[in-house]
Design a protein around this motif. Structure first.
Motif, PDB file in Angstrom:
ATOM      1  N   ALA A  33      -5.202   1.955  -5.704  1.00 42.33           N
ATOM      2  CA  ALA A  33      -4.344   0.802  -5.978  1.00 42.33           C
ATOM      3  C   ALA A  33      -3.520   0.427  -4.748  1.00 42.33           C
ATOM      4  CB  ALA A  33      -3.428   1.102  -7.162  1.00 42.33           C
ATOM      5  N   ALA A  34      -3.054   1.434  -4.031  1.00 41.66           N
ATOM      6  CA  ALA A  34      -2.285   1.167  -2.809  1.00 41.66           C
ATOM      7  C   ALA A  34      -3.179   0.536  -1.741  1.00 41.66           C
ATOM      8  CB  ALA A  34      -1.666   2.457  -2.296  1.00 41.66           C
ATOM      9  N   GLU A  35      -4.378   1.059  -1.571  1.00 43.13           N
ATOM     10  CA  GLU A  35      -5.293   0.538  -0.562  1.00 43.13           C
ATOM     11  C   GLU A  35      -5.700  -0.898  -0.856  1.00 43.13           C
ATOM     12  OE1 GLU A  35      -8.484   3.307  -0.605  1.00 43.13           O
ATOM     13  OE2 GLU A  35      -7.417   4.833   0.572  1.00 43.13           O
ATOM     14  N   LEU A  36      -5.870  -1.219  -2.139  1.00 40.47           N
ATOM     15  CA  LEU A  36      -6.304  -2.559  -2.527  1.00 40.47           C
ATOM     16  C   LEU A  36      -5.130  -3.520  -2.700  1.00 40.47           C
ATOM     17  CD1 LEU A  36      -9.113  -1.723  -5.128  1.00 40.47           C
ATOM     18  CD2 LEU A  36      -9.392  -2.554  -2.781  1.00 40.47           C
ATOM     19  N   GLU A  37      -3.907  -3.032  -2.557  1.00 38.80           N
ATOM     20  CA  GLU A  37      -2.698  -3.862  -2.628  1.00 38.80           C
ATOM     21  C   GLU A  37      -2.595  -4.611  -3.963  1.00 38.80           C
ATOM     22  OE1 GLU A  37      -1.694  -5.539   1.606  1.00 38.80           O
ATOM     23  OE2 GLU A  37      -3.871  -5.762   1.291  1.00 38.80           O
TER      24      GLU A  37
ATOM     25  N   ALA B 145      -0.071   9.238  -9.921  1.00 33.40           N
ATOM     26  CA  ALA B 145      -0.513   8.002  -9.266  1.00 33.40           C
ATOM     27  C   ALA B 145       0.566   7.473  -8.332  1.00 33.40           C
ATOM     28  CB  ALA B 145      -0.867   6.957 -10.318  1.00 33.40           C
ATOM     29  N   ALA B 146       1.834   7.656  -8.714  1.00 38.70           N
ATOM     30  CA  ALA B 146       2.953   7.148  -7.929  1.00 38.70           C
ATOM     31  C   ALA B 146       3.143   7.873  -6.604  1.00 38.70           C
ATOM     32  CB  ALA B 146       4.239   7.226  -8.753  1.00 38.70           C
TER      33      ALA B 146
ATOM     34  N   ALA C 275       3.240   2.451  -5.165  1.00 32.93           N
ATOM     35  CA  ALA C 275       4.647   2.176  -5.433  1.00 32.93           C
ATOM     36  C   ALA C 275       4.855   1.186  -6.579  1.00 32.93           C
ATOM     37  CB  ALA C 275       5.322   1.636  -4.177  1.00 32.93           C
ATOM     38  N   GLY C 276       3.781   0.546  -7.035  1.00 33.76           N
ATOM     39  CA  GLY C 276       3.924  -0.457  -8.092  1.00 33.76           C
ATOM     40  C   GLY C 276       3.944   0.152  -9.480  1.00 33.76           C
ATOM     41  N   PRO C 277       4.042  -0.694 -10.499  1.00 33.58           N
ATOM     42  CA  PRO C 277       4.052  -0.208 -11.881  1.00 33.58           C
ATOM     43  C   PRO C 277       2.729   0.459 -12.253  1.00 33.58           C
ATOM     44  CG  PRO C 277       4.857  -2.473 -11.752  1.00 33.58           C
ATOM     45  CD  PRO C 277       4.260  -2.154 -10.427  1.00 33.58           C
ATOM     46  N   VAL C 278       2.829   1.609 -12.928  1.00 33.18           N
ATOM     47  CA  VAL C 278       1.655   2.329 -13.420  1.00 33.18           C
ATOM     48  C   VAL C 278       1.757   2.420 -14.934  1.00 33.18           C
ATOM     49  CG1 VAL C 278       0.309   4.463 -13.347  1.00 33.18           C
ATOM     50  CG2 VAL C 278       1.544   3.689 -11.293  1.00 33.18           C
TER      51      VAL C 278
END
Length: 282
Positions: A234-238, A263-264, A268-271
């Motif tokens: 998720a971080a890599e795909l923004e 996952a966090a 950094a976004g909502p999971v």
């Protein structure tokens, strides 16, 4: 790409959709239901997979989803924990048609092999008064990799996830407010699908278990991911929001907190780690 003939895009750009998570577990779960879900747009519901049996009927009832509101289904692949629930939904909708309680057409989307298997199972197990609707008001509509389609008034794009097991399709859906909703299926992400997944507003990703429990559940041997892998992806795909599903069910009491926390470590976004039956505003 051109949308399939006959589809209508009728949504209001200001309308909000909801995700109704009917099941969250992998194939072998006994404490929750197999992964399947519906996207609600107004009075219409777009169903993805059906779990492994007629338990889907109870899940739909508990979620307040009427069969009359389901006019499109997406079958990702033919594994038992995804396809057999669809057989039951097809059966019950056909029976509703026969009783005069269902208006319109039911269209089942997926790749050609999956739909051929679904139709074969239906013809082998369901009565003629059900299968008589096939090709008339119950349609099996095969999609190709990259083909556009429309469900519940929303445009989507199907894509081959590049499965190492049974062939499997995911999709990217454009929600009424312009946000993107991406279903990656239930296997690890393939880089060839970066164009449909990058910067998605909602990314639905399988997380078979925690990375710290990998020795116990063996996700990599089964070609699955962990919550840690999903967070990194998720971080890599923004992406904006990450939702985890298709998990083991031995840690349900702590799953929401522990999966989100793992996952966090990368994202950094909502999971979101939903329970069966949970509704999420998209």
């Amino acid at each position: 790409m051109v949308l399939n003939p006959g589809v209508v895009l009728w949504y209001d750009r200001g309308m909000k959709c909801s995700l109704i998570v009917l099941g969250t577990g992998n194939a072998a779960v006994t404490r929750c239901y197999n992964t399947c879900f519906a996207v609600q747009n107004g009075s219409r519901y777009f169903l993805t997979d059906g779990g492994g049996g007629n338990g889907i009927l109870a899940r739909l009832q508990q979620a307040g989803i009427p069969l009359s509101g389901i006019h499109e289904i997406f079958l990702t692949h033919t594994h038992t924990d995804h396809i057999f629930g669809v057989v039951w939904v097809v059966r019950m909708i056909a029976q509703s048609m026969n009783a005069g309680k269902y208006e319109g057409v039911l269209t089942v989307y997926g790749h050609s092999e999956g739909l051929a298997a679904l139709e074969q199972i239906c013809r082998a197990t369901l009565p003629g008064k059900v299968t008589a609707h096939f090709g008339r008001d119950i349609l099996f509509a095969p999609l190709t990799d990259g083909e556009s389609f429309a469900v519940a008034g929303m445009p989507g794009t199907a894509f081959d996830i590049g499965s190492t097991k049974a062939r499997q399709f995911g999709y990217r859906l454009e929600l009424p407010d312009g946000k993107s909703f991406v279903c990656l299926g239930d296997e690890p992400y393939n880089e060839k699908n970066e164009s449909v997944a990058r910067k998605a507003d909602w990314l639905l990703c399988e997380a078979f278990c925690l990375y710290e429990d990998a020795a116990r559940f063996k996700p990599y041997e089964k070609h699955h991911s962990t919550a840690l892998d999903a967070g990194r992806l998720a971080a890599e795909l923004e992406v904006e929001n990450l939702l985890l599903y298709h998990t083991e069910d031995e840690t349900l009491s702590t799953r929401r907190v522990s999966y989100a926390a793992e996952a966090a470590k990368h994202f950094a976004g909502p999971v979101f780690v939903p329970d069966d039956g949970e509704r999420i505003d998209l």
